[in-house]
Design an enzyme around this catalytic site. Structure first.
Site, PDB file in Angstrom:
ATOM      1  N   HIS A  37       0.818  -1.269  -0.137  1.00  0.00           N
ATOM      2  CA  HIS A  37      -0.086  -0.011   0.009  1.00  0.00           C
ATOM      3  C   HIS A  37       0.899   1.421  -0.099  1.00  0.00           C
ATOM      4  O   HIS A  37       0.672   2.356  -0.660  1.00  0.00           O
ATOM      5  CB  HIS A  37      -0.911   0.023   1.292  1.00  0.00           C
ATOM      6  CG  HIS A  37      -1.884  -1.134   1.546  1.00  0.00           C
ATOM      7  ND1 HIS A  37      -1.607  -2.272   2.328  1.00  0.00           N
ATOM      8  CD2 HIS A  37      -2.871  -1.128   0.811  1.00  0.00           C
ATOM      9  CE1 HIS A  37      -2.805  -2.864   1.983  1.00  0.00           C
ATOM     10  NE2 HIS A  37      -3.564  -2.387   1.189  1.00  0.00           N
ATOM     11  N   ARG A 188      -3.831 -10.402   4.127  1.00  0.00           N
ATOM     12  CA  ARG A 188      -4.205 -11.692   4.656  1.00  0.00           C
ATOM     13  C   ARG A 188      -2.999 -12.636   4.860  1.00  0.00           C
ATOM     14  O   ARG A 188      -3.383 -13.604   5.545  1.00  0.00           O
ATOM     15  CB  ARG A 188      -5.184 -12.185   3.872  1.00  0.00           C
ATOM     16  CG  ARG A 188      -6.578 -11.453   3.326  1.00  0.00           C
ATOM     17  CD  ARG A 188      -7.545 -12.548   2.862  1.00  0.00           C
ATOM     18  NE  ARG A 188      -8.818 -11.825   2.824  1.00  0.00           N
ATOM     19  CZ  ARG A 188      -9.538 -10.852   1.998  1.00  0.00           C
ATOM     20  NH1 ARG A 188      -8.993 -10.489   1.018  1.00  0.00           N
ATOM     21  NH2 ARG A 188     -10.614 -10.561   2.193  1.00  0.00           N
TER      22      ARG A 188
END
Ligand code: PAF
EC number: 6.3.2.1
Length: 281
Positions: A37, A188
């Site tokens: 990100h 995840r």
């Protein structure tokens, strides 16, 4: 760095930049940020005057048996990371801010390219993504939006959505950020046990082996079969191993420029990755 939690507040914060014709970059996220990100933000900073990052765990893109409730929400930690990479505004709305109480009567559906790959195992997922991305684009009104190539299908779907609806922005795909052992970074990955984390890089290794075999002229069908067998033997439960064109059309034979896709489970964790294979003639 400012944090806005309401659509009104965000509009007020963005208005001066908009009037000054500054270039606004936008990175939509669901939070629990990692280097992948942060690299999207770094890319945005290179070409935009001001960067907005949204943090919103979007309920409409989770299926009934998926991890919406347990999805990690780490706003404080995320805010520190974003401040460090020069994000200008964090938009972190509550669900009630994004979805009014009265029933919604509008859906956004991108067809065909949403059907296979992750669309098969996660029915309705890309409708939820298309809806939230459309809402966020309308709220932020960016000049550029940045998406990771790890979610290659999502990237192509969002690009199609923007073209089909004449949305006035450009969608930029940013290469996947990987751990040193090759594992594609994902929020995840935090669900993996120590043993699973040690196995997880085999997905990227298998994509790279497949690339070499394709370059050596081996048949695509045989390579995909071998990838499935090898990953299954190592303990992965295969969701799909497939090849598509970069526009997500089905390919049966290797044709110069394809993308190899893998989705596989290790225990409770579903991992996805992809690799583009481009062999010029
Ligand atoms: O890729 C994600 O994190 C999400 O699908 C997105 C684009 C932020 C929409 O909720």
């Amino acid at each position: 760095m400012k944090t806005e939690t309401t659509i009104h507040g965000l509009a007020a914060s963005l208005n001066p930049a908009r009037h000054a014709k500054k270039l606004i970059g936008f990175v939509p996220t669901m939070g629990n940020l990692h280097e992948g990100h942060l690299n999207l933000v770094r890319e945005a900073k290179k070409i935009c005057d001001l960067v907005v990052v949204s943090i919103f765990v979007n309920p409409t893109q989770f299926g009934p048996n998926e991890d919406f409730d347990n999805y990690p929400r780490t706003l404080d930690q995320d805010s520190h990371l974003l401040a460090d990479v020069g994000c200008d505004i964090v938009f972190a709305p509550a669900v009630e801010q994004m979805f009014a109480k009265e029933p919604r009567k509008t859906n956004i559906q991108v067809t065909e390219i949403t059907q296979g790959l992750c669309g098969h195992a996660r029915p309705g997922h890309f409708d939820g993504v298309a809806l939230i991305v459309t809402k966020l684009f309308n709220i932020v009104q960016p000049n550029y939006a940045f998406f990771g190539q790890k979610d290659f299908q999502q990237l192509v779907i969002v690009q199609q959505l923007v073209r089909d609806l004449n949305m006035p922005l450009e969608v930029i795909g940013v290469p996947t950020t990987r751990a040193e052992d090759g594992l594609a970074l994902s929020s995840r990955n935090g669900y993996l046990t120590v043993e699973e984390r040690a196995l997880a890089p085999q997905i990227y290794a298998s994509l790279n082996h497949a690339k070499v075999f394709l370059e050596q002229g081996e048949a695509l069908k045989d390579i995909l079969e071998k990838m499935k067998n090898d990953l299954t033997t190592s303990g992965f439960e295969i969701d799909y191993v497939e090849a598509r064109t970069p526009e997500l059309e089905t390919v049966l034979h290797f044709d110069q420029d394809i993308v190899l896709f893998v989705a596989a489970r290790l225990g409770k964790t579903r991992l996805i990755d992809n690799l583009r294979v481009n062999v010029p003639t």
